[in-house]
Design a protein around this motif. Structure first.
Motif, short mmCIF file in Angstrom:
data_model
loop_
_atom_site.label_atom_id
_atom_site.label_comp_id
_atom_site.label_asym_id
_atom_site.label_seq_id
_atom_site.Cartn_x
_atom_site.Cartn_y
_atom_site.Cartn_z
N THR A 22 40.69 49.78 27.70
CA THR A 22 42.60 50.83 28.04
C THR A 22 42.37 51.29 28.48
O THR A 22 43.39 51.71 29.35
CB THR A 22 43.37 49.83 26.47
OG1 THR A 22 42.16 48.67 26.15
CG2 THR A 22 43.82 49.98 26.76
N GLU A 23 41.25 52.57 27.68
CA GLU A 23 41.71 53.70 27.59
C GLU A 23 41.15 53.92 28.94
O GLU A 23 42.15 55.11 30.10
CB GLU A 23 40.76 54.52 27.22
CG GLU A 23 40.67 55.78 26.95
CD GLU A 23 39.38 56.49 26.15
OE1 GLU A 23 38.59 57.64 26.47
OE2 GLU A 23 39.24 55.97 25.46
N ASN A 24 40.64 53.49 30.06
CA ASN A 24 39.56 53.60 31.06
C ASN A 24 41.06 52.81 32.24
O ASN A 24 41.44 53.48 33.22
CB ASN A 24 38.93 53.22 31.56
CG ASN A 24 37.20 53.47 31.52
OD1 ASN A 24 37.28 54.81 32.05
ND2 ASN A 24 36.58 53.35 30.30
N VAL A 25 41.43 51.73 32.21
CA VAL A 25 42.80 51.21 32.88
C VAL A 25 44.42 52.24 32.87
O VAL A 25 44.85 52.72 33.96
CB VAL A 25 42.93 50.51 32.34
CG1 VAL A 25 44.35 49.42 33.65
CG2 VAL A 25 42.01 49.07 32.59
N GLU B 82 47.74 35.52 43.14
CA GLU B 82 47.81 37.24 42.77
C GLU B 82 48.30 37.41 41.73
O GLU B 82 48.21 38.55 41.20
CB GLU B 82 49.12 37.03 43.94
CG GLU B 82 50.06 38.39 44.18
CD GLU B 82 49.14 39.42 44.94
OE1 GLU B 82 48.13 39.04 46.13
OE2 GLU B 82 50.03 40.27 45.18
N PHE B 83 48.22 36.39 40.90
CA PHE B 83 48.46 36.50 38.96
C PHE B 83 46.86 36.87 38.98
O PHE B 83 46.87 37.38 37.90
CB PHE B 83 48.55 35.30 38.47
CG PHE B 83 50.22 35.35 38.66
CD1 PHE B 83 50.91 36.39 37.70
CD2 PHE B 83 50.95 34.70 38.90
CE1 PHE B 83 52.55 36.39 37.25
CE2 PHE B 83 52.44 34.34 38.94
CZ PHE B 83 53.15 35.60 38.29
N ILE B 84 45.75 36.49 39.59
CA ILE B 84 44.22 36.11 38.85
C ILE B 84 44.58 37.86 39.99
O ILE B 84 43.59 38.81 38.70
CB ILE B 84 44.09 36.05 39.67
CG1 ILE B 84 43.99 34.22 38.55
CG2 ILE B 84 42.17 35.99 39.61
CD1 ILE B 84 42.47 33.44 39.10
N LEU B 85 44.79 38.57 40.39
CA LEU B 85 44.29 40.02 41.20
C LEU B 85 44.85 40.93 40.15
O LEU B 85 44.37 42.07 39.96
CB LEU B 85 45.32 39.72 42.18
CG LEU B 85 45.20 40.92 43.72
CD1 LEU B 85 43.33 41.33 43.92
CD2 LEU B 85 45.62 40.83 44.59
N LEU B 86 46.46 40.53 40.17
CA LEU B 86 47.19 41.64 38.61
C LEU B 86 46.50 41.35 37.57
O LEU B 86 46.19 42.26 37.53
CB LEU B 86 48.33 41.00 38.43
CG LEU B 86 49.76 41.57 37.46
CD1 LEU B 86 50.44 42.70 38.04
CD2 LEU B 86 50.96 40.51 37.25
N SER B 87 45.47 40.67 37.38
CA SER B 87 44.82 40.60 35.97
C SER B 87 43.68 41.22 36.18
O SER B 87 43.50 42.17 35.22
CB SER B 87 45.09 39.18 35.77
OG SER B 87 43.60 39.10 34.50
N ASP B 88 43.25 40.96 37.69
CA ASP B 88 42.38 41.95 37.68
C ASP B 88 42.42 43.37 37.47
O ASP B 88 41.57 44.02 36.87
CB ASP B 88 41.79 41.35 38.99
CG ASP B 88 40.76 40.04 38.96
OD1 ASP B 88 40.43 39.50 38.00
OD2 ASP B 88 40.57 39.45 40.32
N THR B 89 43.58 43.84 38.09
CA THR B 89 43.69 45.30 38.41
C THR B 89 44.55 45.78 37.16
O THR B 89 44.27 47.19 37.47
CB THR B 89 44.92 45.45 39.57
OG1 THR B 89 45.65 44.68 39.55
CG2 THR B 89 44.10 44.72 40.81
N LEU B 90 44.65 44.85 36.11
CA LEU B 90 45.18 45.94 35.32
C LEU B 90 43.79 45.67 34.83
O LEU B 90 44.03 45.59 32.97
CB LEU B 90 46.55 45.13 34.28
CG LEU B 90 47.92 45.67 34.84
CD1 LEU B 90 48.38 44.32 34.54
CD2 LEU B 90 47.74 46.81 35.44
N GLY B 91 42.81 45.34 34.51
CA GLY B 91 41.19 45.47 33.50
C GLY B 91 41.39 43.84 32.53
O GLY B 91 40.22 44.16 31.84
N LEU B 92 42.57 43.39 33.01
CA LEU B 92 42.53 42.55 32.21
C LEU B 92 41.38 41.48 32.05
O LEU B 92 40.75 40.50 30.87
CB LEU B 92 43.90 40.64 31.26
CG LEU B 92 44.38 40.14 30.77
CD1 LEU B 92 43.68 40.97 29.02
CD2 LEU B 92 45.58 39.22 31.36
N SER B 93 41.40 40.81 33.43
CA SER B 93 40.52 39.71 33.89
C SER B 93 38.53 40.42 33.14
O SER B 93 37.58 39.16 32.61
CB SER B 93 40.29 39.53 35.30
OG SER B 93 41.10 39.11 35.56
N LEU B 94 38.31 41.46 33.19
CA LEU B 94 37.51 41.86 32.62
C LEU B 94 37.16 41.96 31.40
O LEU B 94 36.06 41.34 30.45
CB LEU B 94 36.92 43.02 32.76
CG LEU B 94 35.55 43.68 32.54
CD1 LEU B 94 33.96 43.11 33.66
CD2 LEU B 94 35.61 45.29 32.60
#
Lengths: 334, 334
Positions: A22-25, B82-94
């Motif tokens: 979270t901190e990193n994002v 695009e929702f997975i991409l959004l999740s990926d780019t906000l660190g949620l997927s990881l």
């Protein structure tokens, strides 16, 4: 082989874990210059990640969420906004309105706009009949608009909209066009702040439940009903835009509105038209009567109150070192 | 006029304010019988409302959010999520992968799947060349799959995928079809747990940035690059599904991956093919060499660890009175 990658100068991320991601994002999202956007993103990402950590959200559950949001997006058209419906049914819309349009005591509270307002309702004169539905129960509406000091406000643009007796708005019919507008009108208040019109007694209706939001309500064991109400929107330069509605007390859904719109101050009891009123307004004695005084707040009052409430909220939430810029908090990083 | 409204027996809401609406929404969402769903919704609504309260989100900002999500939904197609991409780019997927697929020490860590895996990559034999790109730099890959006790695991289905030398996956080309699959293959480990193949040295590439998520990255001052990597997915009954990737150490984007996929344990240094290896594997001496031992975790190990970590996390978060059902926490309401 060419290497297309230039060296980049951005915050350094490495070896991301459940605890440090979270901190990193937030670090990498904080490169822009818009302080408000940065604050919004920081809060959004932190809450989203905390949500995942607190629920230990599984890959399958996450995928169900992705598929749900995709279906919500696919359901949106020019005349259907399923994301607003989702926001409405999760209470977010009412919350946002309450935050953005604070009301001092004795002024008229706001509530959810809903998806059925149109921008080109017909202009009508005082006393007009706004509903052509012969099956509706006639309702005489006598209203007044005042300032918080009790002075009348003239020349306010008032948008009014309600369903027909079957619980459908005109725009929900397939053959709707601007010329077929019904159950809606734009009026103006006179120099005493008065506006009056003839309508029908509102009935309960269902929000659109044939899409993913309707499915969600079904899975949650929730009904899709809204209690009987009539929508009002007030606009006049210098006054805060007021979006509100009046709800009939005693409606079966008064305390379980699917979109959380009901407020105590917006509940009304209908009266009956007296002999004198019947003659004056050209309606039948004993028919239903709605009377209400709307109290608008000036832009200046609203701005001041929004600032005050933002400051108070930041304090209550323990978020210190915040600046309030145009009513909106941002961290004071200096 | 008919009144279509039956009496309903649901939790009573009234006079909703900024401070009490969350409790009310959670009350009405708690009517169903699925305890896990109720917990997820309760946390989701609470975080969403807290987000609005902490930012004092304005009506305009809320509407910008609604429009953004709608655009994300509209961008989704059968081959673009695009929702997975959004999740990926906000660190949620990881984060979700790290929670759902915990790894004991010395096992191979997982990372983001990304949107370019396909379900029908061609089956190939050991030693096959999986990339037909003549401009790619040849890479010999010698890998092994082991248990956490060091025993080889045979007959694992291994999905491998990488871009061409221009940084594009086969599926990103307009004329892609299953027969034109390139840069991807499905292999099987032999009885010593070994699988080997010929590929090309991975290059950095940009995530799709022509949609709303790309716009978001631009506004936030973020680049859309992913560091050079090769994807791997491992499946064998009895073992936890492993989705991972190996990253080239020293890549310009090693520490600023747009989707937060890099982990220290997944960074590799390429070697060079020796004379002996060149002869044995039929490649050129001195060309690039990737060697890696993947360590899979059994379903049972994973289940136990997921349970333990969920319990530990609930304790750390101060969420007492939680039951862990199939690895997922729910409030213990009895």
């Amino acid at each position: 082989m060419t290497n297309p990658a230039p060296k980049v100068d951005v915050p350094t991320l490495k070896d991301l874990t459940i605890d440090n991601i979270t901190e990193n994002v937030n670090l990498i999202n904080a490169q822009g210059s818009d302080v408000r956007l940065k604050y919004i993103l920081e809060r959004l990402v932190s809450h989203m990640h905390d949500f995942a950590r607190e629920t230990r959200l599984s890959t399958d559950e996450w995928m169900a969420g992705i598929e749900f949001l995709t279906a919500v997006g696919k359901k949106c058209t020019d005349v259907r906004q399923e994301f607003i419906l989702l926001s409405d049914t999760l209470g977010l819309s009412l919350l946002i309105d309450s935050i953005s349009h604070p009301k001092p005591p004795l002024s008229t509270e706001g509530t959810v706009l809903g998806p059925y307002h149109v921008h080109d309702a017909p202009n009508q004169n005082a006393g007009s009949t706004i509903s052509g539905d012969p099956n509706g129960k006639p309702l005489l509406c006598l209203c007044k608009i005042k300032t918080t000091s009790g002075d009348p406000i003239s020349d306010v643009k008032i948008d009014i909209w309600e369903t027909d007796s079957k619980g459908s708005y005109d725009v929900q019919y397939e053959d709707y066009s601007g010329e077929k507008a019904d159950g809606r009108a734009v009026l103006r208040s006179d120099k005493e702040g008065i506006f009056w019109f003839k309508a029908i007694v509102p009935v309960p209706y269902r929000i659109p439940s044939d899409g993913p939001v309707g499915n969600m309500l079904g899975i949650l064991g929730r009904h899709p009903w809204r209690p009987s109400h009539m929508h009002f929107m007030f606009e006049k330069p210098g006054f805060d835009h007021l979006i509100t509605a009046l709800y009939l007390r005693g409606d079966p859904y008064e305390t379980s509105d699917a979109v959380f719109g009901v407020k105590e101050s917006l509940l009304i009891d209908l009266g009956n038209v007296s002999a004198e009123q019947a003659q004056k307004y050209g309606v039948k004695e004993g028919s239903s009567l709605l009377t209400y005084d709307f109290v608008l707040v000036t832009d200046e009052e609203t701005r001041k109150l929004r600032d005050e409430e933002a400051r108070k909220a930041m304090k209550t939430l323990g978020r210190e070192n915040m600046l309030i810029i145009e009513g909106l908090p941002v961290p004071d990083v200096d």
